[in-house]
Design an enzyme around this catalytic site. Structure first.
Site, short mmCIF file in Angstrom:
data_model
loop_
_atom_site.label_atom_id
_atom_site.label_comp_id
_atom_site.label_asym_id
_atom_site.label_seq_id
_atom_site.Cartn_x
_atom_site.Cartn_y
_atom_site.Cartn_z
N ARG A 82 76.02 19.31 51.98
CA ARG A 82 76.89 20.35 51.46
C ARG A 82 77.04 20.22 49.94
O ARG A 82 77.08 21.21 49.21
CB ARG A 82 78.24 20.28 52.17
N LYS A 184 81.90 23.90 47.77
CA LYS A 184 83.12 23.15 47.45
C LYS A 184 83.20 22.95 45.94
O LYS A 184 82.96 21.86 45.42
CB LYS A 184 83.10 21.81 48.20
N GLU A 220 89.76 32.12 55.99
CA GLU A 220 90.24 30.75 56.24
C GLU A 220 91.50 30.53 55.42
O GLU A 220 92.07 31.49 54.88
CB GLU A 220 89.15 29.73 55.90
#
Ligand code: PLP
Length: 341
Positions: A82, A184, A220
């Site tokens: 990620r 992220k 989210e």
């Protein structure tokens, strides 16, 4: 080696300095060999790209002590992958997966005395991060970078059991279609701070963000993905290109299907479906799963049938199974548990 004298059950979720951190520098097109160091401060030029244009991304995972006394981490290969995706989206060099796992292993091993003992509920939080470090004034990617890992012991996320939280539908958007919501990046968090403070000022624990284009689908929260459970026990999780792919959520889906034999649907979830679900939870590394008891949309309250006292039965089972796998008393799927020592 002896465990540090820390009141593990009462440390909260804050920064506590540990003995070692990892750093690797990127310069002239290559990462150096990297090292563990003791200095927790960083000195950078005032014009470093990270300060001016927020060229930075991060990861978050935990190390903990299993029942049989090993120190382990959970699926660090997925954090490595990620972070490579985050770096690519921000025009940063990728820190290779094998090196990422090796750096996590070395940093945790060096700080083993700070890994909380089994049963304390506390864990060692691991924060890999990367940033553009050389001076940049015209808007462009940096040429030099640092990849770092810091660790800090954190207390049990739920003190005295997981009480369901109340969340509100936010008037702010978290991520645009084709934006950076799926990586992220620090920038996603900078712009969420006002929205979360507003939610807190209005008496809510968290925000539910809807899709920015149509405001009809559930995305989210600021730092956790949603899982819902229908009245006939199907696990439903929103699918969207602007949701951060939570490793906890991906693991829960696997556990639901392969350990609990539940039906799972990963699909766009309309907000107007939410009132028909039986259970709702937020999933992420920090809390594993936090139960949601109430969702408020501009004064209109949706009270989950699971109530405000405890987790719903399916979410409780998912939580118990996943934490059982992590703590070593339920057999883990191949490759999920990375033993440090
Ligand atoms: C980190 C993060 C999550 C949770 O991901 P995990 O890998 O489960 O910890 C969810 N949403 C956002 C926006 C995040 O930044």
């Amino acid at each position: 080696m002896a465990k540090k004298n820390i009141d593990w059950a009462n440390i909260g979720f804050g920064y506590i300095k540990t003995d070692y951190r990892y750093v690797s520098h990127y310069k002239n097109g290559a990462w150096d060999e990297g090292a563990l160091i003791t200095d927790e401060t960083i000195t950078l030029n005032e014009c470093a790209c990270v300060f001016q244009y927020a060229q930075t991304c991060f990861e978050g995972l935990k190390a903990y002590t299993t029942e049989d006394g090993h120190i382990v981490t959970f699926r660090p290969d997925l954090n490595a992958e990620r972070m490579m995706n985050s770096a690519a989206r921000l025009e940063m060099p990728q820190f290779p997966k094998e090196r990422f796992i090796d750096a996590v292993t070395k940093t945790v091993a060096a700080n083993a005395d700070y890994v909380p003992p089994f049963g304390s509920g506390a864990t060692l939080y691991i924060r890999p991060f990367m940033f553009g470090s050389n001076p940049v004034i015209g808007v462009k990617p940096a040429e030099e970078y640092q990849f770092r890992i810091l660790t800090t012991p954190v207390g049990p996320y739920f003190k005295g059991g997981a009480k369901p939280i109340t969340i509100c539908v936010s008037d702010f958007d978290r991520a645009a279609p084709h934006g950076t919501g799926h990586v992220k990046a620090g920038l996603n968090y900078a712009m969420s701070l006002h929205a979360i403070m507003e939610a807190h000022r209005n008496g809510f624990d968290e925000n539910m963000y809807l899709d920015a284009a149509t405001r009809t689908y559930v995305e989210e929260t600021g730092g956790a993905n949603f899982i819902f459970v229908t009245k006939d026990n199907t696990v439903v999780t929103p699918k969207s290109g602007s949701i951060l792919p939570s490793i906890t959520r991906r693991s829960i889906i696997y556990v639901a299907e392969h350990y609990l034999g539940l039906k799972v649907e990963e699909r766009p979830v309309r907000f107007d479906e939410v009132k028909d679900f039986a259970e709702c939870g937020l999933c992420g590394t920090a809390a594993v799963i936090s139960p949601v008891g109430k969702i408020v949309d501009h004064g209109n309250e949706i009270c989950m049938p699971s109530g405000m006292e405890k987790m719903g039965p399916v979410i409780q089972k998912l939580y118990d199974t996943l934490t059982g796998i992590q703590m070593g008393h339920i057999e883990a799927p191949e490759g999920w548990i990375h033993v440090i020592k």
